[in-house]
Design a protein around this motif. Sequence first.
Motif, PDB file in Angstrom:
ATOM      1  N   THR A  64      43.632  44.318  43.106  1.00 60.01           N
ATOM      2  CA  THR A  64      44.522  44.714  44.198  1.00 60.01           C
ATOM      3  C   THR A  64      45.091  46.127  44.043  1.00 60.01           C
ATOM      4  O   THR A  64      45.371  46.791  45.043  1.00 60.01           O
ATOM      5  CB  THR A  64      45.694  43.713  44.309  1.00 60.01           C
ATOM      6  OG1 THR A  64      46.302  43.561  43.017  1.00 60.01           O
ATOM      7  CG2 THR A  64      45.206  42.357  44.786  1.00 60.01           C
ATOM      8  N   HIS A  65      45.261  46.606  42.809  1.00 56.78           N
ATOM      9  CA  HIS A  65      45.830  47.939  42.642  1.00 56.78           C
ATOM     10  C   HIS A  65      44.831  49.058  42.953  1.00 56.78           C
ATOM     11  O   HIS A  65      45.203  50.233  42.942  1.00 56.78           O
ATOM     12  CB  HIS A  65      46.399  48.121  41.225  1.00 56.78           C
ATOM     13  CG  HIS A  65      45.364  48.101  40.142  1.00 56.78           C
ATOM     14  ND1 HIS A  65      44.912  46.949  39.554  1.00 56.78           N
ATOM     15  CD2 HIS A  65      44.692  49.119  39.540  1.00 56.78           C
ATOM     16  CE1 HIS A  65      44.009  47.240  38.627  1.00 56.78           C
ATOM     17  NE2 HIS A  65      43.857  48.552  38.605  1.00 56.78           N
ATOM     18  N   LEU A  66      43.571  48.695  43.259  1.00 56.85           N
ATOM     19  CA  LEU A  66      42.568  49.698  43.639  1.00 56.85           C
ATOM     20  C   LEU A  66      42.189  49.556  45.116  1.00 56.85           C
ATOM     21  O   LEU A  66      41.065  49.819  45.511  1.00 56.85           O
ATOM     22  CB  LEU A  66      41.319  49.555  42.766  1.00 56.85           C
ATOM     23  CG  LEU A  66      41.501  49.877  41.279  1.00 56.85           C
ATOM     24  CD1 LEU A  66      40.187  49.724  40.527  1.00 56.85           C
ATOM     25  CD2 LEU A  66      42.052  51.299  41.100  1.00 56.85           C
ATOM     26  N   VAL A  67      43.160  49.147  45.920  1.00 56.24           N
ATOM     27  CA  VAL A  67      42.905  48.939  47.346  1.00 56.24           C
ATOM     28  C   VAL A  67      42.492  50.239  48.040  1.00 56.24           C
ATOM     29  O   VAL A  67      41.841  50.215  49.090  1.00 56.24           O
ATOM     30  CB  VAL A  67      44.169  48.334  48.011  1.00 56.24           C
ATOM     31  CG1 VAL A  67      45.313  49.319  47.977  1.00 56.24           C
ATOM     32  CG2 VAL A  67      43.874  47.893  49.441  1.00 56.24           C
ATOM     33  N   ASN A  68      42.831  51.376  47.468  1.00 51.51           N
ATOM     34  CA  ASN A  68      42.454  52.667  48.059  1.00 51.51           C
ATOM     35  C   ASN A  68      40.946  52.885  48.072  1.00 51.51           C
ATOM     36  O   ASN A  68      40.443  53.768  48.791  1.00 51.51           O
ATOM     37  CB  ASN A  68      43.125  53.815  47.303  1.00 51.51           C
ATOM     38  CG  ASN A  68      42.670  53.910  45.857  1.00 51.51           C
ATOM     39  OD1 ASN A  68      42.780  52.936  45.097  1.00 51.51           O
ATOM     40  ND2 ASN A  68      42.155  55.071  45.448  1.00 51.51           N
ATOM     41  N   LEU A  69      40.196  52.071  47.306  1.00 50.67           N
ATOM     42  CA  LEU A  69      38.745  52.248  47.240  1.00 50.67           C
ATOM     43  C   LEU A  69      37.996  51.372  48.248  1.00 50.67           C
ATOM     44  O   LEU A  69      36.772  51.480  48.369  1.00 50.67           O
ATOM     45  CB  LEU A  69      38.248  51.935  45.829  1.00 50.67           C
ATOM     46  CG  LEU A  69      38.927  52.700  44.682  1.00 50.67           C
ATOM     47  CD1 LEU A  69      38.279  52.355  43.355  1.00 50.67           C
ATOM     48  CD2 LEU A  69      38.871  54.211  44.932  1.00 50.67           C
ATOM     49  N   SER A  85      43.632  36.024  44.985  1.00 50.24           N
ATOM     50  CA  SER A  85      44.978  36.596  44.992  1.00 50.24           C
ATOM     51  C   SER A  85      45.061  37.933  44.274  1.00 50.24           C
ATOM     52  O   SER A  85      45.943  38.749  44.568  1.00 50.24           O
ATOM     53  CB  SER A  85      45.963  35.616  44.353  1.00 50.24           C
ATOM     54  OG  SER A  85      45.595  35.343  43.001  1.00 50.24           O
ATOM     55  N   ASP A  86      44.137  38.198  43.347  1.00 49.04           N
ATOM     56  CA  ASP A  86      44.232  39.425  42.553  1.00 49.04           C
ATOM     57  C   ASP A  86      43.035  40.367  42.687  1.00 49.04           C
ATOM     58  O   ASP A  86      42.993  41.399  42.031  1.00 49.04           O
ATOM     59  CB  ASP A  86      44.433  39.079  41.078  1.00 49.04           C
ATOM     60  CG  ASP A  86      43.295  38.212  40.534  1.00 49.04           C
ATOM     61  OD1 ASP A  86      42.509  37.681  41.341  1.00 49.04           O
ATOM     62  OD2 ASP A  86      43.206  38.077  39.306  1.00 49.04           O
ATOM     63  N   TYR A  87      42.066  40.041  43.540  1.00 46.06           N
ATOM     64  CA  TYR A  87      40.942  40.965  43.713  1.00 46.06           C
ATOM     65  C   TYR A  87      40.214  40.717  45.036  1.00 46.06           C
ATOM     66  O   TYR A  87      40.357  39.669  45.673  1.00 46.06           O
ATOM     67  CB  TYR A  87      39.949  40.855  42.554  1.00 46.06           C
ATOM     68  CG  TYR A  87      39.048  39.634  42.596  1.00 46.06           C
ATOM     69  CD1 TYR A  87      37.832  39.660  43.292  1.00 46.06           C
ATOM     70  CD2 TYR A  87      39.396  38.457  41.932  1.00 46.06           C
ATOM     71  CE1 TYR A  87      37.004  38.548  43.326  1.00 46.06           C
ATOM     72  CE2 TYR A  87      38.574  37.348  41.968  1.00 46.06           C
ATOM     73  CZ  TYR A  87      37.373  37.402  42.672  1.00 46.06           C
ATOM     74  OH  TYR A  87      36.560  36.300  42.715  1.00 46.06           O
ATOM     75  N   LEU A  88      39.421  41.733  45.427  1.00 41.75           N
ATOM     76  CA  LEU A  88      38.550  41.656  46.596  1.00 41.75           C
ATOM     77  C   LEU A  88      37.131  41.945  46.142  1.00 41.75           C
ATOM     78  O   LEU A  88      36.904  42.882  45.378  1.00 41.75           O
ATOM     79  CB  LEU A  88      38.987  42.679  47.651  1.00 41.75           C
ATOM     80  CG  LEU A  88      38.064  42.862  48.866  1.00 41.75           C
ATOM     81  CD1 LEU A  88      38.103  41.617  49.749  1.00 41.75           C
ATOM     82  CD2 LEU A  88      38.478  44.089  49.674  1.00 41.75           C
ATOM     83  N   MET A  89      36.164  41.138  46.592  1.00 36.80           N
ATOM     84  CA  MET A  89      34.762  41.339  46.227  1.00 36.80           C
ATOM     85  C   MET A  89      33.993  41.882  47.426  1.00 36.80           C
ATOM     86  O   MET A  89      33.985  41.286  48.495  1.00 36.80           O
ATOM     87  CB  MET A  89      34.125  40.044  45.747  1.00 36.80           C
ATOM     88  CG  MET A  89      32.706  40.218  45.219  1.00 36.80           C
ATOM     89  SD  MET A  89      32.647  41.114  43.634  1.00 36.80           S
ATOM     90  CE  MET A  89      33.028  39.768  42.495  1.00 36.80           C
ATOM     91  N   LEU A  90      33.347  43.033  47.214  1.00 29.04           N
ATOM     92  CA  LEU A  90      32.506  43.661  48.233  1.00 29.04           C
ATOM     93  C   LEU A  90      31.051  43.566  47.792  1.00 29.04           C
ATOM     94  O   LEU A  90      30.755  43.507  46.600  1.00 29.04           O
ATOM     95  CB  LEU A  90      32.899  45.124  48.418  1.00 29.04           C
ATOM     96  CG  LEU A  90      34.349  45.408  48.819  1.00 29.04           C
ATOM     97  CD1 LEU A  90      34.662  46.886  48.696  1.00 29.04           C
ATOM     98  CD2 LEU A  90      34.611  44.938  50.235  1.00 29.04           C
TER      99      LEU A  90
END
Length: 272
Positions: A64-69, A85-90
């Motif tokens: 989540t702290h790298l949402v700018n990417l 809750s703590d990450y997004l997978m692309l």
Amino acid sequence: MDQVRTAIEVEKVQILPAENDDHGGVVVKLEEHMDSDVFLTLLKTSMSQWTIQGKKGVWIKLPTHLVNLVEPAVKEGFCYHHAESDYLMLVKWIPKTTNTIPANASHRVGVGAVVLNHKREMLVVQEKNGILRGKGIWKIPTGVIDVGEELFDGAKREVKEETGIDTEFVEILAFRQSHKVYFEKSDLFFVCMMRPLSFDIQIQELEIEAAKWMPLEEVAAQPSAEKESLLKYITDLCIAKVERDYSGFSPHPVTSFFSDQPSHLYFNKKEN
């Protein structure tokens, strides 16, 4: 000679840190902060190299702290696959062939606990929230299985949380599949037969309006248990189980090629 030179040049190119997966693709896992412009440059270079190497699916796990990417990745053709809750997978599929990347999890798993005492009474509850609120319907304790939780453990936990009753798992009586339930996902619901180990009810006041031991015949006589309702089938199965005319599915430990975690196969093992 040209092929050797190309291989050496590929090794010298700076790309995103990634690990090979088991299906011909790579997984990028980033933790430290990175400027979006720097990330975009590395991503483009990485995609070129992975294409040359014949890679297939490219996964980018962003905490989540790298949402700018997220935005630069999406602009480069990456799609959302799933989020926790703590990450997004692309993910992005490279070859010009059919995309074989599996979709995100398609089902939610729930359990319902059928608890019968020696008086042929069923443990039932009335919910304080949800679509059944205020309708006076008595139902079995139900809930959703947690990640990494066995069905039988989830059934015991839900009964304990909602009613304070300790139970022992007996078997799975039946299961139901339904579709487009929560967030357009399908739902698997397992009806579990449980044996009570305690009898004094202490309800969970946050979610449960009331709970009690109700004669099985009274549960079956509710208007909500008429015709082809889930409750009707549950009570019918309970009666058949009590009269020893029905046998469900019990868990048996099995090993797997895909994971070293414990797992169980449920099947009907008839008694001799």
